[in-house]
Design a protein around this motif. Structure first.
Motif, PDB file in Angstrom:
ATOM      1  N   ILE A   1       0.831  -1.214   0.000  1.00 59.20           N
ATOM      2  CA  ILE A   1       0.000   0.000   0.000  1.00 59.20           C
ATOM      3  C   ILE A   1       0.855   1.250   0.000  1.00 59.20           C
ATOM      4  CG2 ILE A   1      -1.701   1.310   1.326  1.00 59.20           C
ATOM      5  CD1 ILE A   1      -2.850  -1.365   2.239  1.00 59.20           C
ATOM      6  N   ILE A   2       1.934   1.236   0.786  1.00 61.38           N
ATOM      7  CA  ILE A   2       2.830   2.394   0.846  1.00 61.38           C
ATOM      8  C   ILE A   2       3.477   2.628  -0.509  1.00 61.38           C
ATOM      9  CG2 ILE A   2       4.953   3.276   1.881  1.00 61.38           C
ATOM     10  CD1 ILE A   2       4.121   1.856   4.453  1.00 61.38           C
TER      11      ILE A   2
ATOM     12  N   GLY B   1       1.033   4.217  -2.872  1.00 59.83           N
ATOM     13  CA  GLY B   1       0.783   5.616  -2.517  1.00 59.83           C
ATOM     14  C   GLY B   1       1.899   6.532  -2.972  1.00 59.83           C
TER      15      GLY B   1
ATOM     16  N   ALA C   1       1.622   7.079  -6.723  1.00 61.31           N
ATOM     17  CA  ALA C   1       0.538   7.998  -7.074  1.00 61.31           C
ATOM     18  C   ALA C   1       0.926   9.446  -6.797  1.00 61.31           C
ATOM     19  CB  ALA C   1      -0.723   7.616  -6.295  1.00 61.31           C
ATOM     20  N   LEU C   2       1.631   9.693  -5.681  1.00 66.01           N
ATOM     21  CA  LEU C   2       2.072  11.037  -5.352  1.00 66.01           C
ATOM     22  C   LEU C   2       3.041  11.573  -6.390  1.00 66.01           C
ATOM     23  CD1 LEU C   2       2.114  13.412  -3.385  1.00 66.01           C
ATOM     24  CD2 LEU C   2       3.915  12.242  -2.114  1.00 66.01           C
TER      25      LEU C   2
END
Length: 204
Positions: A37-38, A41, A44-45
């Motif tokens: 998940i990290i 993320g 995406a950032l």
């Protein structure tokens, strides 16, 4: 010791270096998907930052943002047409108080018919003063009148001087003699054929 009976797979020397037929797991059984998940993320950032800073410099999306500005600046006629136009002022009609009142045309006054001095006049003396009738005849004769008869009054005693006339045709002559002799009383009477001046008491 195991409670199950031994079989052929259990015949492995206890001193052997083999770990067994199953391979060791790379990921521990108790590990969760937090790391995955990290990672997603962070990716995406990075994509968002690249779209915010890099894409405007490359000119992507500039056409859509510039279009409104171009249409506004290149169409001044449309803006002028949207400006409110002054409506024409309504015609102001004069109020009833301001409407000029028409001046009535005066009715022409018929010209006064002049006295006919050729008509004979009778002079009678009712004052009791001798010679008064002849004196009145001389006065009106000097003004152009014609005396038909001079005599004494034979009717009822009068309190003042009177001029008698017969009909409207003689009225003008009676009024003219009234002004000349100063006798204000004139009377219409059918008993007299001509305009008759009767000098009563106090005539001067």
């Amino acid at each position: 010791m195991s409670q199950y009976p031994r079989d052929e797979f259990d015949k492995v020397p206890e001193t052997s270096t083999r770990q067994g037929v199953h391979r060791e797991r790379l990921i521990p059984a108790r590990s969760s998907g937090v790391g995955l998940i990290i990672t997603v993320g962070v990716l995406a950032l990075l994509v968002g930052l690249a779209a915010y800073f890099v894409l405007p410099r490359l000119g992507i999306g500039a056409d859509s943002s510039a279009s409104p500005g171009v249409s506004e600046s290149t169409n001044p006629a449309a803006e002028e047409s949207q400006e409110p136009q002054e409506s024409p002022s309504p015609s102001v009609s004069p109020s009833p108080a301001e409407t000029p009142t028409p001046t009535p045309t005066p009715t022409p006054t018929p010209e006064a018919v002049p006295a006919d001095k050729t008509q004979p006049v009778v002079v009678l003396n009712a004052s009791g003063i001798s010679g008064l009738g002849a004196g009145i005849s001389g006065r009106i004769g000097a003004d152009g009148w014609t005396t038909a008869q001079v005599g004494n009054w034979a009717g009822a005693p009068l309190q003042t001087s009177v001029i008698f006339y017969n009909g409207e045709a003689q009225r003008v002559n009676a009024e003219e003699l009234s002004a000349l002799l100063g006798i204000p009383t004139i009377t219409d009477s059918p008993e007299f054929s001509f305009v008759t001046v009767v000098a009563g008491p106090g005539f001067q």
